[in-house]
Design a protein around this motif. Structure first.
Motif, PDB file in Angstrom:
ATOM      1  N   ASP A  26       0.847  -1.197   0.000  1.00 18.14           N
ATOM      2  CA  ASP A  26       0.000   0.000   0.000  1.00 18.14           C
ATOM      3  C   ASP A  26       0.880   1.244   0.000  1.00 18.14           C
ATOM      4  N   GLY A  27       1.890   1.214   0.846  1.00 14.73           N
ATOM      5  CA  GLY A  27       2.792   2.347   0.961  1.00 14.73           C
ATOM      6  C   GLY A  27       3.770   2.104   2.085  1.00 14.73           C
ATOM      7  N   PHE A  28       4.714   3.019   2.256  1.00 15.81           N
ATOM      8  CA  PHE A  28       5.636   2.883   3.381  1.00 15.81           C
ATOM      9  C   PHE A  28       6.213   4.230   3.773  1.00 15.81           C
ATOM     10  N   TYR A  29       6.733   4.243   4.994  1.00 18.87           N
ATOM     11  CA  TYR A  29       7.346   5.449   5.556  1.00 18.87           C
ATOM     12  C   TYR A  29       8.825   5.163   5.740  1.00 18.87           C
ATOM     13  N   LEU A  30       9.653   6.073   5.279  1.00 20.20           N
ATOM     14  CA  LEU A  30      11.097   5.866   5.339  1.00 20.20           C
ATOM     15  C   LEU A  30      11.773   7.108   5.895  1.00 20.20           C
ATOM     16  N   ARG A  31      12.589   6.907   6.909  1.00 19.36           N
ATOM     17  CA  ARG A  31      13.368   8.030   7.447  1.00 19.36           C
ATOM     18  C   ARG A  31      14.819   7.600   7.537  1.00 19.36           C
ATOM     19  N   LEU A  32      15.677   8.312   6.806  1.00 20.34           N
ATOM     20  CA  LEU A  32      17.110   8.010   6.808  1.00 20.34           C
ATOM     21  C   LEU A  32      17.849   9.241   7.329  1.00 20.34           C
ATOM     22  N   PRO A  33      19.002   9.041   7.982  1.00 17.59           N
ATOM     23  CA  PRO A  33      19.759  10.199   8.462  1.00 17.59           C
ATOM     24  C   PRO A  33      20.117  11.128   7.301  1.00 17.59           C
ATOM     25  N   ASN A  34      20.042  12.413   7.528  1.00 14.18           N
ATOM     26  CA  ASN A  34      20.360  13.444   6.527  1.00 14.18           C
ATOM     27  C   ASN A  34      19.438  13.454   5.310  1.00 14.18           C
ATOM     28  N   CYS A  35      18.281  12.849   5.429  1.00 14.16           N
ATOM     29  CA  CYS A  35      17.269  12.885   4.364  1.00 14.16           C
ATOM     30  C   CYS A  35      15.945  13.329   5.002  1.00 14.16           C
ATOM     31  N   PRO A  36      15.131  14.063   4.254  1.00  9.94           N
ATOM     32  CA  PRO A  36      13.805  14.350   4.818  1.00  9.94           C
ATOM     33  C   PRO A  36      12.992  13.053   4.891  1.00  9.94           C
ATOM     34  N   PRO A  37      12.059  12.966   5.820  1.00  7.55           N
ATOM     35  CA  PRO A  37      11.240  11.749   5.875  1.00  7.55           C
ATOM     36  C   PRO A  37      10.432  11.608   4.579  1.00  7.55           C
ATOM     37  N   VAL A  38      10.361  10.404   4.074  1.00 13.93           N
ATOM     38  CA  VAL A  38       9.689  10.166   2.793  1.00 13.93           C
ATOM     39  C   VAL A  38       8.530   9.185   2.987  1.00 13.93           C
ATOM     40  N   ILE A  39       7.407   9.510   2.361  1.00 13.57           N
ATOM     41  CA  ILE A  39       6.282   8.575   2.337  1.00 13.57           C
ATOM     42  C   ILE A  39       6.097   8.138   0.892  1.00 13.57           C
ATOM     43  N   ALA A  40       6.130   6.845   0.656  1.00 13.96           N
ATOM     44  CA  ALA A  40       5.900   6.319  -0.694  1.00 13.96           C
ATOM     45  C   ALA A  40       4.498   5.714  -0.737  1.00 13.96           C
ATOM     46  N   ILE A  41       3.744   6.109  -1.731  1.00 14.71           N
ATOM     47  CA  ILE A  41       2.379   5.615  -1.877  1.00 14.71           C
ATOM     48  C   ILE A  41       2.273   4.849  -3.189  1.00 14.71           C
ATOM     49  N   ASN A  42       1.667   3.698  -3.130  1.00 16.54           N
ATOM     50  CA  ASN A  42       1.489   2.902  -4.349  1.00 16.54           C
ATOM     51  C   ASN A  42       0.443   3.568  -5.248  1.00 16.54           C
ATOM     52  N   ALA A  43       0.911   4.050  -6.402  1.00 12.95           N
ATOM     53  CA  ALA A  43       0.029   4.766  -7.323  1.00 12.95           C
ATOM     54  C   ALA A  43      -0.526   3.837  -8.405  1.00 12.95           C
ATOM     55  N   SER A  44      -0.436   2.552  -8.181  1.00 13.18           N
ATOM     56  CA  SER A  44      -0.939   1.595  -9.162  1.00 13.18           C
ATOM     57  C   SER A  44      -2.451   1.769  -9.346  1.00 13.18           C
ATOM     58  N   TYR A  45      -2.924   1.473 -10.554  1.00  9.70           N
ATOM     59  CA  TYR A  45      -4.354   1.658 -10.835  1.00  9.70           C
ATOM     60  C   TYR A  45      -5.228   0.763  -9.952  1.00  9.70           C
ATOM     61  N   VAL A  46      -4.639  -0.274  -9.365  1.00  7.20           N
ATOM     62  CA  VAL A  46      -5.446  -1.165  -8.522  1.00  7.20           C
ATOM     63  C   VAL A  46      -5.728  -0.543  -7.139  1.00  7.20           C
ATOM     64  N   LYS A  47      -5.074   0.557  -6.845  1.00 10.61           N
ATOM     65  CA  LYS A  47      -5.310   1.235  -5.564  1.00 10.61           C
ATOM     66  C   LYS A  47      -6.146   2.491  -5.818  1.00 10.61           C
ATOM     67  N   PRO A  48      -7.418   2.470  -5.487  1.00 12.81           N
ATOM     68  CA  PRO A  48      -8.251   3.649  -5.741  1.00 12.81           C
ATOM     69  C   PRO A  48      -7.750   4.879  -4.966  1.00 12.81           C
ATOM     70  N   GLN A  49      -8.164   6.032  -5.452  1.00 15.16           N
ATOM     71  CA  GLN A  49      -7.748   7.302  -4.852  1.00 15.16           C
ATOM     72  C   GLN A  49      -8.032   7.341  -3.349  1.00 15.16           C
ATOM     73  N   GLU A  50      -9.221   6.850  -2.966  1.00 10.94           N
ATOM     74  CA  GLU A  50      -9.624   6.896  -1.550  1.00 10.94           C
ATOM     75  C   GLU A  50      -8.688   6.024  -0.708  1.00 10.94           C
ATOM     76  N   ARG A  51      -8.312   4.901  -1.280  1.00 10.28           N
ATOM     77  CA  ARG A  51      -7.414   3.998  -0.585  1.00 10.28           C
ATOM     78  C   ARG A  51      -6.041   4.660  -0.396  1.00 10.28           C
ATOM     79  N   ARG A  52      -5.587   5.337  -1.435  1.00  5.17           N
ATOM     80  CA  ARG A  52      -4.289   6.018  -1.360  1.00  5.17           C
ATOM     81  C   ARG A  52      -4.319   7.106  -0.292  1.00  5.17           C
ATOM     82  N   ARG A  53      -5.445   7.795  -0.223  1.00  5.93           N
ATOM     83  CA  ARG A  53      -5.568   8.863   0.785  1.00  5.93           C
ATOM     84  C   ARG A  53      -5.492   8.278   2.203  1.00  5.93           C
TER      85      ARG A  53
END
Lengths: 119, 176
Positions: free
Chosen positions: B50-77
């Protein structure tokens, strides 16, 4: 002999061969006896403290690689980010290999994007 | 940190977000992410992610969201709101520590994951508004859930769950 790990023994043997080190030579540099190096190359799993000592003596050895091979949990602080995520993904049997690779590629991308930039 | 602590923190953060950011439904999650200096990346991943949260030293925190067509907009939100929850609930962990939280359709069982789900539900569907819309749409009970889901930008499944959680009575699920 206590616990045995073929993987650990293989890594020790490989390291000694690559560096043309005898058991005695390794013992002299690390302060760990030649007999113990021989046992480790046969797969004997040492204590965590011994692993830390041999890695301190030979910086080219990756402590976390050895810890994993010996069956100990890695030290997260000393682990490269990609490896740390790779390790975390081992506990996700529901994620197919393809998905794990996608995540690791993404982690590499983020790491490279911000490499050298400080907050 | 116990279950109750996570739950109450999740509730507090959702409440604060509504209070301080003058939010309106459907909640603008990008606005919240921007306030928190989070980087959001939409990429295609396999459906198991669905997605993941990644925090590495010296990097801003990043959220990756699966933008695949199988994941509806509401699900992504919902996933994005959930990952913001991870960021907030992990804020006490030193910035030098690496953090990685992976969310799959199957792994929402731990205390932390449940707290993040709670945060997401409260952020996207605050109680006061849910109750108000529910009452306003009383005359249209057949389409009430769908209309409310659309207003909040969530799935009808999530909307139903939130309504039930608040003890409000709705018609049983019917396939259209």
């Amino acid at each position: 002999m206590g616990r045995v790990s073929f993987e650990f023994g293989h890594r020790i043997k490989d390291f000694l061969q690559r560096n043309k080190l005898t058991f005695r030579g390794a013992a002299l540099q690390s302060g760990i006896s030649a007999a113990y190096w021989k046992d480790m190359s046969d797969g004997r799993v040492p204590s965590e403290e011994v692993i830390a000592r041999i890695c301190a003596a030979f910086p080219e050895l990756d402590e976390n690689e050895l810890r994993l091979a010996a069956g100990y949990a890695p030290k997260p602080h000393e682990m490269d980010a990609v490896k740390a995520v790779e390790f975390a993904l081992r506990g996700q049997p529901d994620i197919p290999e393809e998905g794990k690779q996608q995540i690791l590629e993404f982690v590499k991308l983020v790491q490279n994007r911000y490499a050298g930039k400080k907050d | 940190m116990n279950n109750l602590h996570f739950e109450s923190e999740a509730e507090l953060f959702a409440y604060k977000a509504w209070r301080t950011l003058s939010l309106e439904p459907p909640v603008n999650l990008d606005k919240i992410a921007s306030k928190l200096n989070l980087v959001i990346e939409y990429r295609e991943f396999i459906p198991e992610i669905d997605g993941f949260y990644l925090r590495l030293p010296n990097c801003p925190p990043v959220i990756a969201i699966n933008a695949s067509y199988v994941k509806p907009q509401e699900r992504r939100r919902f996933t994005l709101a959930h990952e913001i929850g991870h960021h907030l609930l992990a804020r006490r962990i030193s910035n030098s520590e690496r953090l990685f939280f992976l969310d799959t359709p199957r792994n929402r069982r731990t205390v932390l994951e449940r707290a993040c789900d709670r945060f997401a539900a409260l952020l996207l569907m605050p109680e006061e508004l849910v109750r108000r819309y529910f009452q306003e749409l009383e005359a249209n009970s057949k389409n009430r859930v769908a209309i409310m889901a659309s207003r909040f930008g969530v799935s009808t499944w999530a909307m139903r769950r939130r309504i039930k959680e608040l003890g409000l009575t709705i018609q049983p699920w019917q396939r259209s």
